[in-house]
Write an enzyme that holds these catalytic residues in place. Sequence first.
Site, short mmCIF file in Angstrom:
data_model
loop_
_atom_site.label_atom_id
_atom_site.label_comp_id
_atom_site.label_asym_id
_atom_site.label_seq_id
_atom_site.Cartn_x
_atom_site.Cartn_y
_atom_site.Cartn_z
N ARG A 101 0.80 -1.23 0.00
CA ARG A 101 0.00 0.00 0.00
C ARG A 101 0.83 1.28 0.00
O ARG A 101 0.29 2.38 -0.09
CB ARG A 101 -0.98 -0.02 1.19
N GLU A 133 -7.18 -13.05 14.81
CA GLU A 133 -6.99 -12.11 13.69
C GLU A 133 -8.36 -11.66 13.20
O GLU A 133 -9.33 -12.44 13.23
CB GLU A 133 -6.21 -12.78 12.56
#
Length: 470
Positions: free
Chosen positions: A29, A166
């Site tokens: 990103r 998670e």
Amino acid sequence: MEGLYENALNSIDIMSLSVIILAAGQGKRMCSLLPKVLHPLAGKPLVEHVVHSALQLAPEQVLVVYGHGGEAVPNALKALSVLCVEQAEQHGTGHAVSVAMPLVSTLGAVLILYGDVPLITTATLQRLLDAAGVNHMGLLTATLDDPRGYGRVVRDAHNNVVRIVEEKDATPQEREIKEINTGIMAVNADRLRTWLGRLKNDNAQGEYYLTDIVGFAVEDNVQITTVQPDSAAEVMGVNTKAQLAELERVYQRAQAERYMLQGVTIADPARFDLRGELSCGREVTIDVNVVLEGKVALGDRVRIGPNNYLRNVCIGDDVEILPNCVIEDAALENGCRVGPFARIRPQTKLAEGVHIGNFVEVKKSTVGARSKINHLSYVGDSTVGKEVNVGAGTITCNYDGANKHQTVIGDGAFIGSGTELVAPVEVGAGATIGAGSTITSNAPAQKLTLTRVKQQTLDGWQRPGKASDK
Ligand code: UD1
Ligand code: CA
């Protein structure tokens, strides 16, 4: 044999610490070819900030797990006492730690840090290590209003940590949990080795999650202690350029506050950028948009005007830098005044009370005490004496297209405006050079030297008219 083994054991400090910094990720990103952990924060790669915080804990060893970007990460860390371990393919945080484990030489705690979480402080890490001890597990967690994207800390009815889940594997109820896993943890080396061997990748991402060892610790009745950072920014990771810019501001703000506490006047801490080391005397004033890089030392009562760039400079007392100057690798003695719009290039030394004015460039030169070069000049490869006046538009012609040559100007010389000094050339002490001269051979001391075409006026001369006027 047995004795030998004991000796080996004794030589390892039972309490000593190893640090593993995970830095193998690509950082998609960031949309950059540069590996994420090498993006600079305050002029220094992200991972270097983490390494510095780690080294201050005086660990036995610091291991950096790298992968994306190949040798770029180890190359960037060459000067630091760290050991780099390659994780050629990234199969998750648990896998990354496994790759480093064979190099862990200590028996005490292993501290796991992240190369893209740059603002973690030594103080917080020390608290985590103290809380965990050598045999237990310490988790650095934080409570966030918006916990999205992070692993969540699942606790039981007695508030004991049960496991980390998670986000991608979490149930909707688990996603409501606001206490997140920062990823930073301290674990006993032996236990860590055993638990890493038990990791499986049967999860949403098909990765070996380091966080699964928390569940193993619970199964093995190992005490888990959680610690919170002093400030939330310490555990913020960099995934995007926007987050990088945000953390840069947090870091700069903290630096500015440190200097303001010492008495430095900073016009606007939001427009203060220190990318290196700064030392300041008393009553120093720094106006807006000042960028300081490398090693910068400012004496007492130094005033830095707006929009200045200073890199590796040593500045004496009572120096004033007027707006819009670039000063690099230079030393300015007491009472100098530079700018506005001046450029001081490397290997320049300005003695006491020198004035350098607007649109003046000085390179690799020494300028003597109280000399003035105030307007539109270039002085390069020169030795200028004291109390010299260099008139507007004076140029040292130091370059013949192949080599650089020296110009020497004696004490008290006066160089008329628009002079070209064709180096190598020497102007004697107290000499005067007539305005507009092109000086190609040495000008003697105390005399007037000038080269000038005789001025003429042509009577009856007419300016040509434009073709269209005919
Ligand atoms: C991880 C944690 C999550 C936590 C979050 C905090 C796991 C499974 N999850 O999630 O609980 O809330 O960090 O930011 O650990 N890395 C490697 N090699 C790999 C994989 C990762 O070096 O094979 C490095 C990355 O470069 C990065 C760090 O480890 O610096 C974290 O990896 P990432 O994939 O970003 O983990 P998250 O999914 O964010
Ligand atoms: Ca992450």
